[in-house]
Design an enzyme around this catalytic site. Structure first.
Site, mmCIF file in Angstrom:
data_model
loop_
_atom_site.group_PDB
_atom_site.id
_atom_site.type_symbol
_atom_site.label_atom_id
_atom_site.label_comp_id
_atom_site.label_asym_id
_atom_site.label_seq_id
_atom_site.Cartn_x
_atom_site.Cartn_y
_atom_site.Cartn_z
ATOM 1 N N HIS A 182 57.564 18.863 11.897
ATOM 2 C CA HIS A 182 56.766 19.683 10.993
ATOM 3 C C HIS A 182 55.566 18.903 10.488
ATOM 4 O O HIS A 182 55.503 17.673 10.630
ATOM 5 C CB HIS A 182 57.614 20.181 9.822
ATOM 6 C CG HIS A 182 58.200 19.069 9.006
ATOM 7 N ND1 HIS A 182 59.315 18.367 9.396
ATOM 8 C CD2 HIS A 182 57.810 18.509 7.829
ATOM 9 C CE1 HIS A 182 59.597 17.439 8.506
ATOM 10 N NE2 HIS A 182 58.689 17.504 7.541
ATOM 11 N N HIS B 92 55.855 15.076 12.144
ATOM 12 C CA HIS B 92 56.951 14.113 12.042
ATOM 13 C C HIS B 92 58.287 14.838 11.920
ATOM 14 O O HIS B 92 58.347 16.040 11.653
ATOM 15 C CB HIS B 92 56.759 13.193 10.831
ATOM 16 C CG HIS B 92 56.803 13.918 9.523
ATOM 17 N ND1 HIS B 92 55.771 14.706 9.067
ATOM 18 C CD2 HIS B 92 57.772 14.010 8.573
ATOM 19 C CE1 HIS B 92 56.097 15.247 7.911
ATOM 20 N NE2 HIS B 92 57.321 14.847 7.586
ATOM 21 N N ASP C 259 61.755 14.136 9.604
ATOM 22 C CA ASP C 259 61.971 13.341 8.392
ATOM 23 C C ASP C 259 62.860 12.117 8.609
ATOM 24 O O ASP C 259 63.935 12.210 9.216
ATOM 25 C CB ASP C 259 62.569 14.207 7.271
ATOM 26 C CG ASP C 259 61.541 15.196 6.747
ATOM 27 O OD1 ASP C 259 60.335 14.882 6.788
ATOM 28 O OD2 ASP C 259 61.941 16.287 6.312
ATOM 29 N N ARG D 238 61.916 18.768 -2.505
ATOM 30 C CA ARG D 238 62.673 18.705 -1.235
ATOM 31 C C ARG D 238 63.993 17.982 -1.421
ATOM 32 O O ARG D 238 64.021 16.883 -2.001
ATOM 33 C CB ARG D 238 61.858 17.974 -0.157
ATOM 34 C CG ARG D 238 62.450 18.162 1.247
ATOM 35 C CD ARG D 238 61.746 17.310 2.279
ATOM 36 N NE ARG D 238 62.399 16.032 2.423
ATOM 37 C CZ ARG D 238 61.863 14.974 3.030
ATOM 38 N NH1 ARG D 238 60.653 15.056 3.544
ATOM 39 N NH2 ARG D 238 62.536 13.848 3.123
HETATM 40 C C1 SIN Z 1 57.527 17.072 4.276
HETATM 41 O O1 SIN Z 1 56.999 16.529 5.214
HETATM 42 O O2 SIN Z 1 58.684 16.868 3.960
HETATM 43 C C2 SIN Z 1 56.748 18.055 3.435
HETATM 44 C C3 SIN Z 1 56.072 19.085 4.244
HETATM 45 C C4 SIN Z 1 55.219 19.982 3.401
HETATM 46 O O3 SIN Z 1 54.966 19.643 2.238
HETATM 47 O O4 SIN Z 1 54.782 21.019 3.885
#
Ligand code: SIN
Length: 290
Positions: free
Chosen positions: A259, A106, A108, A275
């Protein structure tokens, strides 16, 4: 001594050396990090022993931070600018709601009308092995399509939904939390080919984790095109896989990368991440169709 930059892989990514994020970096250093970020899609900075306040202060040098209103159940209790991604059990011993966050590819917040420009994920705890994250370069994916396929998808839009984003985690997350967040996240449609606003380069903007179908087509009709793009975007040469160390910070540009958390956490292993999210410019429209 100033900072320096070295590439991480063929597909994308650069590592910044010589930066200490517990101090206020000069405008020149920030400009150099930002340049590497735009050029390489993701930037890794290792060995940062920083507090949530320092993480927030560094992130805010790159734009306005999201308060994670779309994901309000998963915010840090003292810092709404921090979204928690953790498999640490809750205080009452029940499993964490965010233990399966981002396990499908995805970009974000693509299911909102203000998708994220950037995300800065900081590793506070990681098991000895596993807990990796993979990143894909969606410029390279677009550039390597045939001219015919580019013409086919160029005018198309696709539907992105919060519901799809959490579909595979049903039974993992608290259903009352999911229901509350669904109410504030209505389906949106986004262009399937989205030019990056700073570089002007075109990128593919659909992902397995969030996209349901192509606007004007049924879900079944959409699948061959979407599935082709999903597989194409994650060709090994477009991907970098990160093996986290505690105190690593990775910032990624959501406008030209996707990612996925690999989910390869050994039984009993703790993976605890913070994050921050830099807001992007408005994009897309509400989707009123079925
Ligand atoms: C996310 O998708 O923001 C997190 C990715 C992760 O935890 O590796």
């Amino acid at each position: 001594m100033g900072i320096s930059v070295r590439r991480l892989s063929y597909g994308l990514g650069a590592e910044i050396l010589g930066a200490d994020l517990s101090r206020t970096l000069s405008d020149e250093d920030i400009a150099q990090i930002r340049q590497a970020w735009i050029e390489h899609g993701i930037v890794l900075i290792r060995g940062q022993d920083i507090t949530p306040e320092q993480h927030i202060a560094f992130s805010a040098r790159f734009g306005t931070l999201d308060d994670h209103a779309a994901l309000f159940k998963y915010r840090h209790p003292d810092h709404p600018e921090i979204f928690l991604v953790s498999n640490k059990p809750k205080a009452d011993g029940t499993p964490s709601d965010t233990r399966n966050t981002g396990v499908r590819w995805h970009s974000d917040l693509s299911y909102t009308l203000r998708p994220a420009m950037g995300s800065l994920l900081f590793c506070r705890e990681i098991p000895e092995v596993g807990g990796d994250t993979m990143f894909a370069n969606t410029y390279l994916a677009y550039d390597s399509l045939s001219e015919g396929f580019k013409r086919l998808i160029g005018p198309l839009w696709a539907v992105h939904t919060f519901e799809e984003a959490v579909r595979e985690t049903e039974g993992v997350r608290d259903p009352a939390n999911i229901a509350a967040m669904k109410k504030v996240n209505r389906p949106v449609m986004q262009p399937m080919v989205r030019p990056h606003e700073e570089t002007g380069r075109k990128t593919i903007y659909v992902s397995t984790g969030v996209t349901t179908h192509i606007v004007g087509m049924t879900r079944e009709e959409s699948q061959p095109i979407l599935q082709y793009l999903y597989q194409h975007c994650i060709r090994p040469e477009f991907v970098y896989r990160h093996r986290w160390q505690r105190n690593d910070l990775i910032m990624w540009d959501n406008r030209c990368t996707m990612h996925k958390a690999v989910g390869d956490i050994p039984s009993g292993g703790i993976r605890h991440m913070h994050r921050t999210t830099v807001l992007g410019t408005p994009s897309g429209q509400l989707y009123e169709g079925a």
